[in-house]
Design a protein around this motif. Sequence first.
Motif, PDB file in Angstrom:
ATOM      1  N   ALA A  46       8.340   6.866 -32.543  1.00 37.51           N
ATOM      2  CA  ALA A  46       7.887   5.639 -31.875  1.00 37.51           C
ATOM      3  C   ALA A  46       7.231   5.968 -30.541  1.00 37.51           C
ATOM      4  CB  ALA A  46       9.058   4.683 -31.678  1.00 37.51           C
TER       5      ALA A  46
ATOM      6  N   CYS B 210       3.686   7.039 -30.765  1.00 35.20           N
ATOM      7  CA  CYS B 210       2.752   5.966 -31.122  1.00 35.20           C
ATOM      8  C   CYS B 210       2.460   5.012 -29.968  1.00 35.20           C
ATOM      9  CB  CYS B 210       3.319   5.153 -32.293  1.00 35.20           C
ATOM     10  SG  CYS B 210       3.678   6.088 -33.778  1.00 35.20           S
TER      11      CYS B 210
ATOM     12  N   VAL C  59       2.552  -1.246 -31.617  1.00 37.35           N
ATOM     13  CA  VAL C  59       3.516  -0.836 -32.642  1.00 37.35           C
ATOM     14  C   VAL C  59       4.535  -1.936 -32.900  1.00 37.35           C
ATOM     15  CG1 VAL C  59       5.250   0.888 -33.288  1.00 37.35           C
ATOM     16  CG2 VAL C  59       3.252   1.573 -31.922  1.00 37.35           C
TER      17      VAL C  59
ATOM     18  N   ARG D  94       8.251  -2.231 -35.056  1.00 39.04           N
ATOM     19  CA  ARG D  94       9.269  -1.490 -35.800  1.00 39.04           C
ATOM     20  C   ARG D  94       9.907  -2.411 -36.823  1.00 39.04           C
ATOM     21  NH1 ARG D  94      12.108   2.780 -31.731  1.00 39.04           N
ATOM     22  NH2 ARG D  94      13.344   3.102 -33.620  1.00 39.04           N
TER      23      ARG D  94
ATOM     24  N   ILE E 190       0.214  -0.181 -35.766  1.00 39.91           N
ATOM     25  CA  ILE E 190       1.114   0.717 -36.496  1.00 39.91           C
ATOM     26  C   ILE E 190       2.400  -0.022 -36.804  1.00 39.91           C
ATOM     27  CG2 ILE E 190       2.492   2.823 -36.399  1.00 39.91           C
ATOM     28  CD1 ILE E 190       0.368   4.075 -34.676  1.00 39.91           C
TER      29      ILE E 190
ATOM     30  N   LEU F  65       6.066   0.815 -37.939  1.00 37.74           N
ATOM     31  CA  LEU F  65       6.967   1.953 -38.065  1.00 37.74           C
ATOM     32  C   LEU F  65       8.115   1.602 -39.007  1.00 37.74           C
ATOM     33  CD1 LEU F  65       7.583   4.837 -37.034  1.00 37.74           C
ATOM     34  CD2 LEU F  65       8.985   3.785 -35.250  1.00 37.74           C
TER      35      LEU F  65
END
Length: 422
Positions: A279, A282, A287, A289, A301, A303
């Motif tokens: 993480a 990135c 991002v 998660r 992104i 994750l």
Amino acid sequence: MQKLMRFIYSFIFYLIIPFVLLRLLWRGVRAPAYWQRWSERFSFGPALPVQQSLWIHAVSMGEVQAAVPLIRALRTRFQSILVTTMTPTGSQRVREVFGDSVWHLYLPYDLPGTMARFLARVQPRLLIIMETELWPNLLYACQQRRIPVILANARLSANSAAGYQRIGRLTRQMLASVTAVAAQTQVDAARFIELGAPPSKVHATGSIKFDSRLPANFSEKAAELRNQWGINRAVWIAASTHEGEEEAVLDAFSKLKVVFDDLLLVLVPRHPERFNRVAALCKRFIVARRSEGNINTEIEIYLGDTMGDLPLLYAACDVAFVGGTLVPIGGHNLLEPAAVSLPVIMGPHVFECAEICRQLLEAQAARQVNNGAELVEAVKIYLSDAKLKKETGENGRLFVEKNRGALERLLTIILDKTNWNY
């Protein structure tokens, strides 16, 4: 000579136990579950209510995932099933899939006294070892107690075969104590025979990974996730990645975003203890998660930092890169993305799944790259050509469908070779 070989092996194992425990302590810094349940690793404790069970050993998360269809099939036939693993991620996956419907323990370390205590406590009627986990004291103890042992979904890379060949006498002794070897391919079967397994015991049954089935509502869940990301976005997944691969993947992602400005990368590291570190790599991107659930159409992104969700993530994507192949790990399950009609991309290091890789390439269902630059081009080709992407994905799906049946062949061996009355 056989006793001497086992004695030397056991003596060395006793000497390195302090270092093994230090490694557990070190791994526990990132994954605290390694600090727990140490008594199981030495099989201390009272007798267990799992005696006379069918026992399946799957060392870690990957082997547990491969064993899921087998365990489900066996649960319809046998009342008591014990599953052992050696890692917390494997243990967690057993609990997630099967809950309290199977027993679970860590497999103790392969020391003579430890294995004797374990078998006295558990008293299994049959041991099924997933893939290839050959432990001299375990196999000898089972042989002495006349416990049948089957190597299921067994594979043996050229590197592994060479390693076992260096301890040829001990390897032949271990293989002689195995009741049957159900190898994934003819190549694997030949390697087991070359190492000393009696040909009458070795069968090429195929990989039971072909027989994994998706839940009935799987497509709907994948569509729902894809809609949360943005239904018209191109989505590329890099799965089961290792240290040294995420940097190459993120560099490739940066270059691909120049061509596909709304491209989404789904990044799924192989080991949970690395989720936070990945993480951090990135952080220059937007991002989300999976564990936090903060999905929106602006993220760059996604994750995948939860366990057991990889098949769903594959099904929601367009193209898959399978990790452990740009670095010399040997590769991971190439069939999961192929089964949901994704073009599969892998790096040059596929020695742990070489035959499946060859067959996928031959079926025009995959593409192999040598480095990050070639990875960029491979993803670009599939995302730029919808027809090629669809045809390649369909080739993979048909390849998986055509090769189903290994599970039934394996079940036949389990029942026939052990003469189990149930």
